[in-house]
Design a protein around this motif. Structure first.
Motif, mmCIF file in Angstrom:
data_model
loop_
_atom_site.group_PDB
_atom_site.id
_atom_site.type_symbol
_atom_site.label_atom_id
_atom_site.label_comp_id
_atom_site.label_asym_id
_atom_site.label_seq_id
_atom_site.Cartn_x
_atom_site.Cartn_y
_atom_site.Cartn_z
ATOM 1 N N ASP A 13 0.828 -1.212 0.000
ATOM 2 C CA ASP A 13 0.000 0.000 0.000
ATOM 3 C C ASP A 13 0.862 1.261 0.000
ATOM 4 N N GLN A 17 0.914 3.978 -2.962
ATOM 5 C CA GLN A 17 0.612 5.384 -2.648
ATOM 6 C C GLN A 17 1.712 6.288 -3.192
ATOM 7 N N ASP A 18 2.953 5.874 -2.986
ATOM 8 C CA ASP A 18 4.082 6.721 -3.353
ATOM 9 C C ASP A 18 4.340 6.733 -4.857
#
Length: 184
Positions: A13, A17-18
């Protein structure tokens, strides 16, 4: 120094996200590896083996962080190997949290060619002195004593770190091809 661990799902996750909106065609079953396509400007399929990079107490210098290489379904005593046969770019990534907040970590992109095959629970090390410069730079590149080139970044600079890792790996591959040596 923190030595807390994130679950594989949490690591995936954070990575997604990054990477942000350029992540496409994600295949994430909560196990290693994470599969995805990086859209423009990368335009490449990647396979990412993400590991916790921790500094557990005892037996090691206080500033040493390590990744324990254990693949899903790898049995104790069995040698592991990163699968590079499908044409995807394969990455070994560590997530180090040198501070209390686990979401404030540093991405460590290791050199695949140095770790293609490994014993069960083999360690890859990175030191706090190599992690801390990533707090002052978008991307920090350093070379270990074994000539492995590490690429480190804070979370918000992961895309820059991926670009640097890809560039370094391409340069190493071309250099080996020019000299007729085996590599990635």
């Amino acid at each position: 120094m923190a030595s807390q661990r994130l679950t594989q799902c949490e690591l995936h996750d954070l990575f997604l996200q990054d990477v942000g909106s350029i992540a496409e065609n994600v295949i994430d079953n909560g196990r290693k590896p994470l599969y995805l396509r990086l859209a423009y400007p990368f335009n490449r399929e990647i396979k990412v083996y993400i590991f916790n990079c921790t500094a557990p107490p005892g037996g090691r210098s206080i500033d040493e962080f390590k990744v324990q290489l254990i693949l899903d379904r790898q049995k104790r005593g069995e040698r592991g190997k990163f699968d590079t046969s499908d044409g995807r770019t394969t990455l070994i990534v560590g997530y180090a949290s040198p501070f209390i907040d686990l979401s404030d970590g540093i991405w460590v992109l290791f050199e695949l060619d140095k770790h293609l095959e490994f014993a069960y629970s083999a360690n890859i090390q990175v030191y706090l002195r190599q992690i801390l410069p990533a707090l002052e730079n978008d991307v920090y590149v350093c070379q270990k004593h074994n000539q492995e080139i590490l690429v480190l970044s804070q979370r918000q600079y992961l895309l820059n770190a991926l670009e640097e890792r890809f560039d370094i790996d391409l340069h190493v591959m071309l250099e080996r091809a020019e000299h007729g040596t085996k590599g990635i």
